[in-house]
Design an enzyme around this catalytic site. Structure first.
Site, PDB file in Angstrom:
ATOM      1  N   SER A   1      12.789   7.527   6.743  1.00 12.67           N
ATOM      2  CA  SER A   1      12.528   7.313   8.170  1.00 12.67           C
ATOM      3  C   SER A   1      13.078   5.957   8.576  1.00 12.67           C
ATOM      4  O   SER A   1      12.815   4.946   7.927  1.00 12.67           O
ATOM      5  CB  SER A   1      11.018   7.369   8.419  1.00 12.67           C
ATOM      6  OG  SER A   1      10.722   7.052   9.761  1.00 12.67           O
TER       7      SER A   1
ATOM      8  N   SER B   1      13.199   7.286  14.046  1.00 14.31           N
ATOM      9  CA  SER B   1      12.086   6.858  14.902  1.00 14.31           C
ATOM     10  C   SER B   1      12.649   6.552  16.280  1.00 14.31           C
ATOM     11  O   SER B   1      13.150   5.460  16.532  1.00 14.31           O
ATOM     12  CB  SER B   1      11.425   5.614  14.297  1.00 14.31           C
ATOM     13  OG  SER B   1      10.660   5.976  13.170  1.00 14.31           O
TER      14      SER B   1
ATOM     15  N   CYS C   1       8.518  -3.586  15.925  1.00 21.52           N
ATOM     16  CA  CYS C   1       8.139  -2.573  16.921  1.00 21.52           C
ATOM     17  C   CYS C   1       6.755  -2.911  17.490  1.00 21.52           C
ATOM     18  O   CYS C   1       5.833  -3.245  16.743  1.00 21.52           O
ATOM     19  CB  CYS C   1       8.128  -1.180  16.294  1.00 21.52           C
ATOM     20  SG  CYS C   1       9.729  -0.727  15.603  1.00 21.52           S
TER      21      CYS C   1
ATOM     22  N   GLY D   1       7.983  -1.286   6.232  1.00 21.49           N
ATOM     23  CA  GLY D   1       9.366  -1.687   6.003  1.00 21.49           C
ATOM     24  C   GLY D   1      10.371  -0.710   6.572  1.00 21.49           C
ATOM     25  O   GLY D   1      10.049   0.433   6.865  1.00 21.49           O
TER      26      GLY D   1
ATOM     27  N   CYS E   1      -0.370   6.178   9.867  1.00 20.02           N
ATOM     28  CA  CYS E   1       0.897   5.529  10.240  1.00 20.02           C
ATOM     29  C   CYS E   1       0.679   4.240  11.006  1.00 20.02           C
ATOM     30  O   CYS E   1      -0.146   4.177  11.904  1.00 20.02           O
ATOM     31  CB  CYS E   1       1.703   6.432  11.146  1.00 20.02           C
ATOM     32  SG  CYS E   1       2.378   7.809  10.291  1.00 20.02           S
TER      33      CYS E   1
ATOM     34  N   CYS F   1       3.614   8.548   0.441  1.00 16.42           N
ATOM     35  CA  CYS F   1       4.199   7.720   1.498  1.00 16.42           C
ATOM     36  C   CYS F   1       4.385   6.321   0.921  1.00 16.42           C
ATOM     37  O   CYS F   1       3.413   5.659   0.539  1.00 16.42           O
ATOM     38  CB  CYS F   1       3.272   7.696   2.715  1.00 16.42           C
ATOM     39  SG  CYS F   1       3.908   6.671   4.043  1.00 16.42           S
TER      40      CYS F   1
ATOM     41  N   CYS G   1       3.348  -1.236  16.144  1.00 11.20           N
ATOM     42  CA  CYS G   1       3.183  -1.096  14.693  1.00 11.20           C
ATOM     43  C   CYS G   1       2.588  -2.361  14.095  1.00 11.20           C
ATOM     44  O   CYS G   1       3.110  -3.458  14.294  1.00 11.20           O
ATOM     45  CB  CYS G   1       4.549  -0.812  14.066  1.00 11.20           C
ATOM     46  SG  CYS G   1       4.530  -0.758  12.266  1.00 11.20           S
TER      47      CYS G   1
ATOM     48  N   CYS H   1       7.948  -6.132   7.650  1.00 12.32           N
ATOM     49  CA  CYS H   1       9.116  -5.511   8.277  1.00 12.32           C
ATOM     50  C   CYS H   1       9.651  -6.455   9.340  1.00 12.32           C
ATOM     51  O   CYS H   1       8.879  -7.100  10.053  1.00 12.32           O
ATOM     52  CB  CYS H   1       8.722  -4.181   8.919  1.00 12.32           C
ATOM     53  SG  CYS H   1      10.116  -3.324   9.691  1.00 12.32           S
TER      54      CYS H   1
ATOM     55  N   GLU I   1       0.830  -1.192   0.000  1.00 11.85           N
ATOM     56  CA  GLU I   1       0.000   0.000   0.000  1.00 11.85           C
ATOM     57  C   GLU I   1       0.867   1.245   0.000  1.00 11.85           C
ATOM     58  O   GLU I   1       1.822   1.344   0.769  1.00 11.85           O
ATOM     59  CB  GLU I   1      -0.899   0.010   1.242  1.00 11.85           C
ATOM     60  CG  GLU I   1      -1.989  -1.025   1.160  1.00 11.85           C
ATOM     61  CD  GLU I   1      -2.769  -1.158   2.458  1.00 11.85           C
ATOM     62  OE1 GLU I   1      -3.800  -1.840   2.426  1.00 11.85           O
ATOM     63  OE2 GLU I   1      -2.362  -0.592   3.478  1.00 11.85           O
TER      64      GLU I   1
ATOM     65  N   ASN J   1      -1.780   5.634  16.693  1.00 13.66           N
ATOM     66  CA  ASN J   1      -3.008   5.184  16.028  1.00 13.66           C
ATOM     67  C   ASN J   1      -3.317   3.805  16.584  1.00 13.66           C
ATOM     68  O   ASN J   1      -2.627   2.848  16.256  1.00 13.66           O
ATOM     69  CB  ASN J   1      -2.801   5.082  14.511  1.00 13.66           C
ATOM     70  CG  ASN J   1      -2.674   6.438  13.875  1.00 13.66           C
ATOM     71  OD1 ASN J   1      -3.423   7.353  14.183  1.00 13.66           O
ATOM     72  ND2 ASN J   1      -1.692   6.583  13.009  1.00 13.66           N
TER      73      ASN J   1
END
Ligand code: SAH
Ligand code: SF4
Length: 359
Positions: A195, A218, A118, A163, A337, A107, A121, A114, A94, A294
């Protein structure tokens, strides 16, 4: 599709020149091809009308331009558009178009899934499926620029989709070189932000790059104990090492490193955390981007109140740090995010099943 055809989407201009030459064609056609493929969004040789008909026919036999296919294009009430793209092997990713922030921004992911894991996430829950190729990374930008009418307009790119870009270093940097080509979209590296969780060897390599994007780290925590819990690679690359690398990072005169800080209620959002963060960043040309979490059902954290976020921001601002609070965009289409996961066909991963529960 013939096995011997070369995928021109994976080649930079010089490589394309060499590939053409090796087949007895003129080198300068590489620039023409770049113009068609990147600037005009045309991947079909037959439509490249400034090439002779004979050449077009030959090129179609020798080359192909593999481009991610748009599966869905969902528009949020705030104008954000989330594109689900399918790659040649059927994997889905996406990419998001975020208008007026104040610039137009794409983005873009650099991997399918990934490996960093984390804890807040959703992508981290998928694990790494595979790296994206340089052509797939640049191809997303081609597709989005064409679909949003941005081929002739300046836009920003943030490598903040799923990723970890420094975990796919070579392909990510090659994609940026391809996008930078003056014969193609001529994207300036100043318009690109990479990032990263702070893979130190990758940061050191990046510091040597002739084509250097803006850097966002991050950070998310102010002690190693807490950061290792939230961002597991911190075990290998602890805070002090990351910050030391940032201190030495070559920055152009006015540019600063962005430090992203996901705010988790009752975890890393105290006034002490804010003061510690300001102390850690002392001596670094830094700005801070606070990202209120989020939330998602599978994520064991909550979003702090706006008042907490404001207080936290104020403490940083009082210590002369530039602070911004990331507005969550495209939540109604799950484009915000940490919400970029694939709802592909076939067997669903844990994260995909979780995603299916969300509105
Ligand atoms: N892997 C890179 C780039 C992709 S993540 C990185 O971590 O920097 C892009 C940003 O989204 C990161 O700052 C990440 O912390 C943030 N993010 C991830 N999950 C989130 C969530 N649930 N809520 C808010 N931000 C999130
Ligand atoms: Fe990977 Fe970034 Fe998500 Fe961490 S926040 S799991 S590094 S995509």
């Amino acid at each position: 599709m013939s096995a011997s055809r070369i995928n021109a989407a994976e080649l930079d201009v010089q490589e394309l020149e060499r590939a053409l030459e090796a087949r007895g064609r003129e080198r300068f056609h590489a620039r023409q091809l770049y113009r068609w493929i990147y600037r005009r969004g045309v991947a079909d040789f037959d439509a490249m009308t400034d090439l002779s008909k004979e050449l077009r026919g030959r090129l179609a036999e020798e080359l192909e331009v593999i481009t991610p296919r748009v599966v869905t294009d969902a528009q949020s009430a705030d104008g954000t558009r989330k594109f689900m793209l399918e790659l040649a092997d059927g994997r889905r990713i996406e990419a998001v178009f975020i208008p007026d922030t104040p610039a137009m921004t794409f983005c873009i992911p650099t991997q399918v899934g990934c490996a960093m894991g984390c804890g807040f996430c959703l992508t981290g829950k998928m694990g790494l499926v595979r790296n994206l190729t340089a052509g797939e990374i640049a191809g997303q930008v081609r597709v989005l620029a064409a679909a949003t009418g941005m081929l002739d307009h300046p836009f920003n790119i943030v490598l903040m989709g799923m990723g970890e870009p420094l975990h796919n270093y070579d392909n990510t940097m090659k994609a940026l070189r391809m996008l930078h080509s003056e014969h193609g979209l001529a994207v300036s590296p100043r318009r690109v932000t990479l990032s990263t969780v702070g893979i130190v060897p990758g940061l050191k390599r990046l510091a040597q790059e002739p084509l250097m994007p803006n850097l966002a780290i991050s950070l998310h925590a102010t002690t190693d104990e807490q950061r290792t819990e939230l961002v597991p690679p911190n075990r290998k690359y602890p805070l002090a090492e990351i910050l030391e690398t940032c201190r030495r990072f070559p920055l152009k005169r006015r540019s600063r490193i962005t430090f992203e800080y996901v705010m988790l209620k009752g975890v890393n959002d105290s006034m002490d955390d804010a003061r510690r963060l300001a102390r850690l960043l002392a001596g670094i040309k830094a700005k801070v981007n606070l990202i209120p979490l989020n939330p998602a059902p599978a994520i064991p954290y909550e979003r702090p109140s706006d008042a907490t976020v404001d207080r936290f921001a104020q403490i940083l601002a009082d210590r002369h740090l530039t602070v911004s609070v990331r507005k969550s965009r495209g939540q109604d289409i799950r484009a915000a995010c940490g919400q970029l996961i694939i709802e592909g066909t076939g067997r669903k991963s844990a994260a995909q099943q979780i995603a299916a529960l969300m509105p």
